[in-house]
Motif scaffolding. Structure first.
Motif, mmCIF file in Angstrom:
data_model
loop_
_atom_site.group_PDB
_atom_site.id
_atom_site.type_symbol
_atom_site.label_atom_id
_atom_site.label_comp_id
_atom_site.label_asym_id
_atom_site.label_seq_id
_atom_site.Cartn_x
_atom_site.Cartn_y
_atom_site.Cartn_z
ATOM 1 N N HIS B 130 49.207 39.474 43.089
ATOM 2 C CA HIS B 130 49.479 39.758 41.680
ATOM 3 C C HIS B 130 48.163 40.057 40.976
ATOM 4 O O HIS B 130 47.252 39.238 40.982
ATOM 5 C CB HIS B 130 50.193 38.558 41.029
ATOM 6 C CG HIS B 130 50.664 38.867 39.631
ATOM 7 N ND1 HIS B 130 51.245 37.913 38.822
ATOM 8 C CD2 HIS B 130 50.676 40.019 38.927
ATOM 9 C CE1 HIS B 130 51.564 38.462 37.663
ATOM 10 N NE2 HIS B 130 51.231 39.731 37.697
ATOM 11 N N LEU B 131 48.096 41.246 40.362
ATOM 12 C CA LEU B 131 46.855 41.681 39.731
ATOM 13 C C LEU B 131 47.155 42.100 38.300
ATOM 14 O O LEU B 131 48.101 42.832 38.035
ATOM 15 C CB LEU B 131 46.280 42.874 40.516
ATOM 16 C CG LEU B 131 44.976 43.483 40.008
ATOM 17 C CD1 LEU B 131 43.817 42.541 40.276
ATOM 18 C CD2 LEU B 131 44.726 44.825 40.687
ATOM 19 N N VAL B 132 46.340 41.602 37.375
ATOM 20 C CA VAL B 132 46.470 42.046 35.986
ATOM 21 C C VAL B 132 45.114 42.547 35.526
ATOM 22 O O VAL B 132 44.126 41.824 35.631
ATOM 23 C CB VAL B 132 46.960 40.911 35.064
ATOM 24 C CG1 VAL B 132 47.063 41.423 33.624
ATOM 25 C CG2 VAL B 132 48.296 40.367 35.527
ATOM 26 N N ILE B 133 45.085 43.778 35.050
ATOM 27 C CA ILE B 133 43.813 44.390 34.655
ATOM 28 C C ILE B 133 43.974 45.060 33.305
ATOM 29 O O ILE B 133 45.006 45.676 33.015
ATOM 30 C CB ILE B 133 43.351 45.418 35.711
ATOM 31 C CG1 ILE B 133 42.848 44.676 36.944
ATOM 32 C CG2 ILE B 133 42.282 46.342 35.156
ATOM 33 C CD1 ILE B 133 42.077 45.547 37.891
ATOM 34 N N ASP B 146 49.787 45.683 35.179
ATOM 35 C CA ASP B 146 50.335 44.471 35.780
ATOM 36 C C ASP B 146 50.936 44.867 37.113
ATOM 37 O O ASP B 146 51.985 45.508 37.167
ATOM 38 C CB ASP B 146 51.403 43.872 34.843
ATOM 39 C CG ASP B 146 51.807 42.468 35.295
ATOM 40 O OD1 ASP B 146 51.990 42.268 36.508
ATOM 41 O OD2 ASP B 146 51.950 41.586 34.418
ATOM 42 N N ARG B 147 50.284 44.489 38.216
ATOM 43 C CA ARG B 147 50.614 45.073 39.520
ATOM 44 C C ARG B 147 50.936 44.018 40.573
ATOM 45 O O ARG B 147 50.261 43.008 40.664
ATOM 46 C CB ARG B 147 49.430 45.920 40.000
ATOM 47 C CG ARG B 147 49.645 46.642 41.309
ATOM 48 C CD ARG B 147 48.391 47.367 41.734
ATOM 49 N NE ARG B 147 48.062 48.503 40.896
ATOM 50 C CZ ARG B 147 48.509 49.733 41.110
ATOM 51 N NH1 ARG B 147 49.331 49.981 42.112
ATOM 52 N NH2 ARG B 147 48.129 50.715 40.325
ATOM 53 N N LEU B 148 51.982 44.300 41.334
ATOM 54 C CA LEU B 148 52.303 43.493 42.512
ATOM 55 C C LEU B 148 52.034 44.331 43.752
ATOM 56 O O LEU B 148 52.346 45.518 43.781
ATOM 57 C CB LEU B 148 53.779 43.081 42.487
ATOM 58 C CG LEU B 148 54.189 42.165 41.328
ATOM 59 C CD1 LEU B 148 55.696 42.004 41.281
ATOM 60 C CD2 LEU B 148 53.503 40.814 41.474
ATOM 61 N N VAL B 149 51.458 43.701 44.765
ATOM 62 C CA VAL B 149 51.106 44.436 45.985
ATOM 63 C C VAL B 149 51.638 43.696 47.205
ATOM 64 O O VAL B 149 51.559 42.465 47.275
ATOM 65 C CB VAL B 149 49.572 44.609 46.096
ATOM 66 C CG1 VAL B 149 49.188 45.267 47.407
ATOM 67 C CG2 VAL B 149 49.044 45.419 44.925
ATOM 68 N N ALA B 154 48.458 46.008 52.323
ATOM 69 C CA ALA B 154 47.043 45.956 51.943
ATOM 70 C C ALA B 154 46.546 44.522 52.042
ATOM 71 O O ALA B 154 46.311 43.867 51.031
ATOM 72 C CB ALA B 154 46.853 46.496 50.530
ATOM 73 N N PRO B 155 46.370 44.023 53.258
ATOM 74 C CA PRO B 155 46.024 42.604 53.444
ATOM 75 C C PRO B 155 44.718 42.203 52.770
ATOM 76 O O PRO B 155 44.564 41.054 52.356
ATOM 77 C CB PRO B 155 45.936 42.458 54.975
ATOM 78 C CG PRO B 155 45.964 43.838 55.536
ATOM 79 C CD PRO B 155 46.551 44.748 54.514
ATOM 80 N N ASP B 156 43.806 43.144 52.630
ATOM 81 C CA ASP B 156 42.482 42.820 52.096
ATOM 82 C C ASP B 156 42.384 43.091 50.595
ATOM 83 O O ASP B 156 41.290 43.115 50.034
ATOM 84 C CB ASP B 156 41.433 43.653 52.842
ATOM 85 C CG ASP B 156 40.116 42.901 52.950
ATOM 86 O OD1 ASP B 156 40.157 41.654 52.999
ATOM 87 O OD2 ASP B 156 39.074 43.565 52.958
ATOM 88 N N PHE B 157 43.546 43.278 49.947
ATOM 89 C CA PHE B 157 43.572 43.764 48.571
ATOM 90 C C PHE B 157 42.758 42.908 47.612
ATOM 91 O O PHE B 157 41.975 43.427 46.816
ATOM 92 C CB PHE B 157 45.028 43.845 48.104
ATOM 93 C CG PHE B 157 45.203 44.409 46.727
ATOM 94 C CD1 PHE B 157 44.996 45.753 46.485
ATOM 95 C CD2 PHE B 157 45.576 43.593 45.667
ATOM 96 C CE1 PHE B 157 45.163 46.288 45.226
ATOM 97 C CE2 PHE B 157 45.741 44.116 44.398
ATOM 98 C CZ PHE B 157 45.534 45.460 44.179
ATOM 99 N N LEU B 158 42.906 41.582 47.703
ATOM 100 C CA LEU B 158 42.298 40.711 46.693
ATOM 101 C C LEU B 158 40.783 40.611 46.813
ATOM 102 O O LEU B 158 40.123 40.101 45.912
ATOM 103 C CB LEU B 158 42.919 39.312 46.769
ATOM 104 C CG LEU B 158 44.355 39.220 46.244
ATOM 105 C CD1 LEU B 158 44.843 37.775 46.269
ATOM 106 C CD2 LEU B 158 44.459 39.783 44.838
#
Lengths: 240, 240
Positions: B130-133, B146-149, B154-158
DNA sequence: AAGTGGTCTAGACCACTCA
DNA sequence: GAGTGGTCTAGACCACTTC
């Protein structure tokens, strides 16, 4: 697209899917050079026309970029292309299986303001047709259509019965295949819109403003105001 | 399109523009049958491949509809096709000549809710990123992302530095040429959005929700919330 | 059977790029 | 000069539609 996981039915399709799968597998990253037409002739045992057709099709779709004398390259996939059908309000409502009804609120001829004259490339004070229509879906108002029409493009416009045929359909018959641009906005509703569209307190509007023209003149400008809580634009995403 | 008033540079182009001008002049109204490939061979003195290419191109663009054994017909022009580029927020801001800055508000791993699991075709409680930018244009906030991945995509996303490379660019590099759908809405802003985007009282939001997937899995779902008074989507209209 | 579009072949000439 | 894509030709076989 959409062919990614289908078995191809033609030699051209075979080549297409092979190239596409190499790209999506990462064998050919963006910027990489893909097989030339002659290489594809040898690899797939096809004529040059067939190899060319496969590469040209992928280039048309934006997957490849081809340079004369250099080769074919994987295009950088740096933007989505969002495609949306925007058609006749009456047809879209009917497509949802609902009942459509139109109510004419205003149909008049009046002089153009300075801003409007600019849009239509007319002189200030030139005559314009102004049409305001409320569209109902199952007796609930879903669109307020506020439209300006160039009398030069549709001199007989005001004599139409807009409860029978929509302005959209009438103008499309007169000037098919127009070009245009559109703007989509979220706006705070005016008191008038609030009443006409039966909006909730603080409910915003989704506004679509569309200007269309042909080779000879600007045909029409229309603002479609939708109730925010009961309307959304849905579309497909295609790579480019 | 856009070729309507250009001099064609190829035999195919000659045929194209001749057919297009007959359609826009009204010689061939929607539904009319246009010249067959053999007729064009005789009229223009070209090979069948060239006549075919001209007709096929117009069919691809939606101007004609071709039926095997029957002929080629002018397609009913009853819907606009609205095309919009939706790309990287950072690039779009840069394209406007403004300065882009991104601020990471949240970057975390958490279990999926039932609704989210459905979207991503995962089991409830499966892990999601969960990413919020917040994106700034010249120090004014213009988008809340507001993004869910899907960790499988994309295992290395964070571990990315999202103030340097946007999530959009990172995911496009990992899974280029995705398919997807998007929904555009006008919404009343929440208190949180009101604060984060510096909204005026009663200023609505323009929301774009986008879900993208590849052949193997749903990659990401993102909601982009824009301030209604400072943002609009602009696009071109093409006939179909 | 005649006409239509869908696809493919095996050549050809041209303009362009790079070395 | 060798390789590239852009375009075109004059055939071919096929599946389909209508009469």
């Amino acid at each position: 697209m959409s062919e990614t996981s289908q078995r191809p039915t033609s030699r051209k399709g075979e080549i297409r899917t092979e190239i596409l799968s190499r790209i999506t597998r990462g064998d050919w990253p963006p910027g990489a050079r893909v097989s030339s037409e002659h290489e594809l002739m040898a690899q797939f045992g096809v004529s040059r026309m067939t190899a060319h057709a496969a590469l040209a099709e992928l280039a048309r779709e934006g997957v490849l970029r081809r340079v004369k004398g250099l080769g074919s390259f994987v295009a950088p996939p740096l933007a989505h292309l969002t495609v949306m059908n925007v058609g006749d309000p009456a047809e879209e409502i009917a497509a949802r299986g609902a009942l459509h009804r139109a109510e004419v609120i205003l149909a008049a001829e009046r002089p153009a303001t300075a801003a409007e004259a600019l849009v239509f490339r007319l002189s200030e004070g030139a005559s314009l047709f102004h049409l305001v229509i409320r569209h109902f879906e199952n007796d609930a108002p879903v669109v307020l259509e506020d439209r300006l029409v160039n009398p030069k493009a549709a001199p007989d416009f005001l004599n139409q019965d807009f409860s029978r045929q929509t302005a959209f359909a009438y103008l499309m018959a007169l000037a098919p295949y127009p070009q245009g641009r559109h703007i989509i906005r979220a706006t705070e509703a005016t008191e008038r819109l609030r009443a006409l569209l039966h909006l909730q307190p603080n409910e915003p509007c989704l506004e679509i403003e569309r200007t269309t023209w042909t080779a000879t003149c600007v045909v029409t400008q229309v603002r479609l105001s939708h109730p925010g809580q009961r309307f959304a634009l849905i579309g497909a995403i295609e790579p480019r």
